[in-house]
Design a protein around this motif. Structure first.
Motif, PDB file in Angstrom:
ATOM      1  N   UNK A   1     -21.661  49.218  -7.445  1.00 19.79           N
ATOM      2  CA  UNK A   1     -21.962  48.057  -8.280  1.00 19.79           C
ATOM      3  C   UNK A   1     -20.681  47.524  -8.918  1.00 19.79           C
ATOM      4  N   UNK A   2     -19.878  48.438  -9.425  1.00 19.89           N
ATOM      5  CA  UNK A   2     -18.618  48.053 -10.064  1.00 19.89           C
ATOM      6  C   UNK A   2     -17.741  47.281  -9.070  1.00 19.89           C
ATOM      7  N   UNK A   3     -17.654  47.814  -7.856  1.00 24.45           N
ATOM      8  CA  UNK A   3     -16.816  47.152  -6.847  1.00 24.45           C
ATOM      9  C   UNK A   3     -17.394  45.793  -6.473  1.00 24.45           C
ATOM     10  N   UNK A   4     -18.727  45.741  -6.395  1.00 22.42           N
ATOM     11  CA  UNK A   4     -19.377  44.481  -6.042  1.00 22.42           C
ATOM     12  C   UNK A   4     -19.100  43.415  -7.085  1.00 22.42           C
ATOM     13  N   UNK A   5     -19.280  43.789  -8.357  1.00 24.56           N
ATOM     14  CA  UNK A   5     -19.149  42.799  -9.424  1.00 24.56           C
ATOM     15  C   UNK A   5     -17.702  42.421  -9.706  1.00 24.56           C
ATOM     16  N   UNK A   6     -16.778  43.338  -9.450  1.00 23.90           N
ATOM     17  CA  UNK A   6     -15.385  43.078  -9.788  1.00 23.90           C
ATOM     18  C   UNK A   6     -14.628  42.381  -8.662  1.00 23.90           C
ATOM     19  N   UNK A   7     -15.350  41.976  -7.622  1.00 27.17           N
ATOM     20  CA  UNK A   7     -14.703  41.209  -6.573  1.00 27.17           C
ATOM     21  C   UNK A   7     -14.186  39.895  -7.144  1.00 27.17           C
TER      22      UNK A   7
END
Lengths: 249, 94
Positions: A131-137
């Motif tokens: 989730x973190x990686x998804x949102x921090x794109x």
């Protein structure tokens, strides 16, 4: 329409004129009430009174820096439900983080909860880093990875989307709320007396969370990824109609 | 009898919904695309529909119509389509 509860202005939409009340909650950051409006709501509105809401700081609801944690959002849900359906018990339907909020709301007010449908709840052991990686794109990459994200175009909508994501991730307590809420090992719990539907996409990283729901949960797995209400609106609607239409003792 | 035409009402409500984001000098015609020209967000279409229902009453239920569409259909919606929808709903069509 606007509705002010707990000192906060929320954007809500009602559909359906008869049947048990249902409150529908969207996911964090990239969600708003449109998650449910197109595709799913029309199938349910013939037999239920629906309340779709934009969570605080999402969609057209008022922005704020604080109060995005699961417990606070569950209180928002009950305050809004009470304003629209005073004194009535309601069914709760949530997608993604909205599903986690729906479960928390059910635990908080079990006597007022008719049923809970949790669509793609990112409960443990779902990888929180995903989730973190998804949102921090980069916002452009984030947009491209959303279903129908390409339809946003290149102008005002994209600018507003990027600014919305930046605000939520940098100026609010939502990232901390997500981190804590999704790491809570009890986030999937629900009293056995409340009927529970867990719905997952077979290609979603959240599928591993199916085992975190209590034993009385009915689990449905559909073809698709995390954004099932958009990707598989017809199938999700059919499952919700079936589940919410089951006789309750 | 309403003094304002449905087209004028739609123009007024579009400006009301889009607010500061919308330039006062921008012309709205029947051929104006909500998606391409006005850059409206899908959720703003819901607000627009609710405002129209307040204006015209239950008969103009644009949000229910909208909820039956897919996103591609939304991207093709023009102001003239909405005006026709209103006129038909309130019985002024033809």
């Amino acid at each position: 329409m606007d509705l002010t509860v707990r000192g906060h202005r929320f954007n809500v939409h009602r559909a359906g004129v008869a049947g048990p009340p249902v409150v529908m909650l969207h996911g964090a950051v990239v969600g708003n009430l449109m998650t449910w409006l197109c595709g799913v709501a029309p199938a349910l509105s013939g037999s239920h009174r629906l309340l779709l809401l934009d969570a605080r700081s999402h969609g057209l609801s008022q922005r704020c820096a604080q109060g995005h944690d699961v417990a606070e959002q569950a209180r928002d849900v009950w305050a809004i439900a009470e304003a629209v359906f005073p004194g009535e018990a309601v069914a709760l339907v949530g997608h993604s983080f909205g599903a986690v909020v729906a479960l928390a709301a059910g635990r908080a007010e079990p006597q007022r909860t008719l049923a809970v449908a949790a669509v793609e709840p990112p409960l443990p052991p779902t990888d929180p880093g995903a989730l973190e990686r998804f949102l921090r794109q980069d916002p452009e990459q984030l947009r491209a990875s959303l279903p129908a994200g390409g339809l946003l175009g290149a102008g005002r909508r994209v600018r507003r989307f990027a600014e919305h994501v930046r605000f939520l991730l940098e100026d609010t307590d939502l990232p901390l709320a997500l981190e804590r809420g999704l790491a809570d090992p009890d986030a999937g719990a629900l009293p056995v007396g409340i009927p529970l539907l867990g719905m997952f996409g077979d290609a979603s990283p959240c599928l591993v969370a199916a085992g975190s729901l209590p034993p009385h949960a009915k689990i449905v797995v559909l073809p698709g990824g995390h954004f099932l209400p958009v990707e598989q609106a017809g199938a999700v609607a059919a499952e919700l109609v079936r589940f919410l239409g089951e006789p309750r003792g | 009898m309403r003094e304002e035409t449905s087209f004028a009402t739609v123009q007024r409500i579009i400006r009301q919904v889009l607010g500061d984001a919308f330039g006062a000098g921008v012309e709205i015609t029947l051929e104006t695309s909500f998606w391409r020209d006005l850059e409206i967000e899908s959720i703003e279409l819901v607000t627009l529909g609710e405002a129209l229902q307040l204006e015209y009453g239950e008969a103009v239920d644009f949000v229910t119509w909208l909820s039956g569409q897919d996103l591609t259909a939304m991207t093709e919606l023009k102001v003239g389509d909405l005006v026709r929808f209103i006129d038909e709903a309130v019985g002024q069509g033809g």
